[in-house]
Design a protein around this motif. Sequence first.
Motif, short mmCIF file in Angstrom:
data_model
loop_
_atom_site.label_atom_id
_atom_site.label_comp_id
_atom_site.label_asym_id
_atom_site.label_seq_id
_atom_site.Cartn_x
_atom_site.Cartn_y
_atom_site.Cartn_z
N VAL A 52 0.86 -1.19 0.00
CA VAL A 52 0.00 0.00 0.00
C VAL A 52 0.90 1.24 0.00
N VAL A 53 0.68 2.12 -0.96
CA VAL A 53 1.50 3.32 -1.10
C VAL A 53 0.83 4.52 -0.44
N ALA A 54 -0.49 4.61 -0.55
CA ALA A 54 -1.22 5.74 0.05
C ALA A 54 -2.59 5.27 0.50
N ARG A 55 -3.02 5.80 1.63
CA ARG A 55 -4.38 5.56 2.13
C ARG A 55 -5.08 6.90 2.19
N GLN B 112 -7.70 14.70 8.13
CA GLN B 112 -6.75 13.58 8.07
C GLN B 112 -6.33 13.35 6.62
N PRO B 113 -5.48 14.25 6.10
CA PRO B 113 -5.06 14.12 4.71
C PRO B 113 -4.11 12.93 4.51
N PRO B 114 -4.01 12.43 3.31
CA PRO B 114 -4.80 12.82 2.16
C PRO B 114 -6.22 12.28 2.28
N TYR B 115 -7.18 13.07 1.82
CA TYR B 115 -8.56 12.62 1.94
C TYR B 115 -9.23 12.63 0.57
N GLY B 116 -10.10 11.66 0.38
CA GLY B 116 -10.97 11.55 -0.79
C GLY B 116 -10.34 11.78 -2.13
#
Length: 101
Positions: free
Chosen positions: A72-75, A82-86
């Motif tokens: 997993v690179v980004a969630r 709580q960035p990154p978001y959406g």
Amino acid sequence: METGAAHPGFLMIDSPQKNLGRGGGTLDAVIADAVAIDDFYHHLSVWLADRGAKAQLIIADNSPPLLAEGDVVARYSRNEDQPPYGLIEDETSAEPEEVTR
């Protein structure tokens, strides 16, 4: 991977779990879905280690299995604090844009 081929050299899979399982709501269906999802990710990891060794693979998945946790690179969250978001406007608290015609 650029090789001069007509294909850009990467594969992107968006929401692989959306149509992977049948999800009938029974415990058997939930277990079968989890096995299918694990099998899918296992197949990808085997392919990337062999024939797809030079491939670039991007998977957008809301809940990847534990097997993929190390990749997993980004969630992205649904919380602006709580960035990154959406990635999609309707998945955040942002007001929808007005559509003009």
